[in-house]
Every structure is written in C-alpha cells, then in structure tokens.
Design an enzyme around this catalytic site. Sequence first.
Site, PDB file in Angstrom:
ATOM      1  N   HIS A  18       5.070   2.649   8.152  1.00 19.03           N
ATOM      2  CA  HIS A  18       6.583   2.767   8.096  1.00 19.03           C
ATOM      3  C   HIS A  18       7.130   1.157   7.813  1.00 19.03           C
ATOM      4  O   HIS A  18       7.861   1.167   7.682  1.00 19.03           O
ATOM      5  CB  HIS A  18       7.137   4.405   8.622  1.00 19.03           C
ATOM      6  CG  HIS A  18       7.367   5.614   8.122  1.00 19.03           C
ATOM      7  ND1 HIS A  18       5.588   6.025   8.763  1.00 19.03           N
ATOM      8  CD2 HIS A  18       7.556   6.240   7.361  1.00 19.03           C
ATOM      9  CE1 HIS A  18       5.654   6.960   7.578  1.00 19.03           C
ATOM     10  NE2 HIS A  18       7.062   7.201   7.696  1.00 19.03           N
TER      11      HIS A  18
ATOM     12  N   HIS B 252       4.442   6.033  17.030  1.00 18.31           N
ATOM     13  CA  HIS B 252       3.958   4.279  17.286  1.00 18.31           C
ATOM     14  C   HIS B 252       4.499   3.477  18.860  1.00 18.31           C
ATOM     15  O   HIS B 252       5.062   4.081  19.535  1.00 18.31           O
ATOM     16  CB  HIS B 252       4.365   3.830  16.484  1.00 18.31           C
ATOM     17  CG  HIS B 252       3.969   4.232  14.675  1.00 18.31           C
ATOM     18  ND1 HIS B 252       2.919   3.984  14.460  1.00 18.31           N
ATOM     19  CD2 HIS B 252       4.091   4.066  14.089  1.00 18.31           C
ATOM     20  CE1 HIS B 252       2.217   4.397  13.661  1.00 18.31           C
ATOM     21  NE2 HIS B 252       3.271   4.641  12.826  1.00 18.31           N
TER      22      HIS B 252
END
Length: 254
Positions: A163, A207
């Site tokens: 992303h 993340h």
Amino acid sequence: MFSIAKRTTVGAGILLIMPVAVWISGWRWQPGESSIWLRTMYWMTETVTQPWGIITHVILCGWFLWCLRFRLKAALVLFAILGCAILAGQGVKSWVKERVQEPRPFVVWLEKTHNIQSDEFYSLKRKARSQLVETQLINQTDVPAFLRKHWQNETGFAFPSGHTMFAASWALLGVGLLWPRRRTWTIVVLLVWATSVMGSRLVLGMHWPRDLVVATLISWMLVTIATWLAQRLCGPLTPPVEEKQEIAEREQES
C-alpha cells in the site's frame, strides 16, 4: 537526471518523516484505538486496496495526463510508463515479501493473545488463514468488525508495504513530473494522501515502521527511473511557452 533525482529525493525525504519518527519513538501497535479514528484510517487504506486502488490509479493517470498536456502519442507512452512504474513496485514488493516473510503486527498480537504461532499461521493456505482470523476474533469486542474483515483479506507477509509503495510512488511521480509545471497543490495533496495511507497501515496493525521506510525507498528508486524515462521518451517536463502564462497567473492567485 540530476534535477529529477533531486526532486524525488526531497519528496521521499518528506514521506519518510512520519515512519522514521514513529520508528525512533519505539511506538508499538495495540488494538483498542478510537473507532472513529480507525474508520477514517480504514478508508484511507481503502483508496489503495482493490478494487478502489484501480479507480485511484485511473483517476491519477487522467489527472497527470491533463496536467502535462502531452500530444496523443507522448500521452500514451506516459500512461504506459506510469502503469509500469506502479506494477514494477508491486512486483518487487511481492518478491521481497516471499523471501523475508515478516509477520504482520496483528499476527504477532494473535500469537501473544490467542496462542496462534506465527509460523503455523503462515504455513496455512490464505483461505485457511482468513478463516482462522474470523473464528479467533468473533468475540473480540476491542477489534471492530470492519477491521476484522480487513485482517481476513490481508493475511500475507508484512515487509515491505505494498500500500505504501502504491501511494508513495504516485506522490513521488507528482513531485518528479508535475513540479516543473508548478502543480503545487496537486503535489501537496498527493504527499498528504500518501502519508495518510502510510499511517493507516500502522494504525490498522498491518505494518511496522520499517516496512514503510523500505517501501518508500524502493518507490523513490523506481519513480526516479520512471520520471527520467518519461522525460526521454515523452519530451521535456518543463511547460511550453503558451502554458507559462497560465502558470504565472496561477502562482499570482495563490
């Protein structure tokens, strides 16, 4: 090439401020954030997640083509370069993920709170991982339903962040391609959007800060090359004479 690298380096430096600051601070993700804040961050992530990511890509391609105003042939070449830059980033991301095999923060949390070993989790097929997340969190009140659903759909490895690579690549393409046209507001919006997407990956437990840092650096390298190719194949990025007056007027208004 030097001027392009200089611009994209400045852009990458801006994008790195947030994840580096979070990394240095020692912040660790934990569930239980405000639902409104999580929902906002979730929708930022969704601008990059399929199928919305495709719509974002098409809109940005169209806007870049309009801002640069190349002739048809050059515009088609630019469109191809933009697409290849984004796809190359996603390809590199997938290759690195399979070799590093770093577990996501929420998977580490599941290991600590639900006794699900991360090695065992990732040994399962993706569908089985999704089902395991669903069954384990069905009664987890501190994790909103939309976040549980997102986790079920995102059971791959963490490092680096795909992303982030998507959003950072577009932001850096804006810096590399549109700065000579003085599209300042477009660049600002892209940098803020990319930083928000990066932040959403931390807040949603997807993340670690280092995933964002490395993804940004990979994007910087690919975008610098892509911008140089665009200049070589599509023509100069500086505006033609007739557009300089428009830029002057726009800068006066701002």
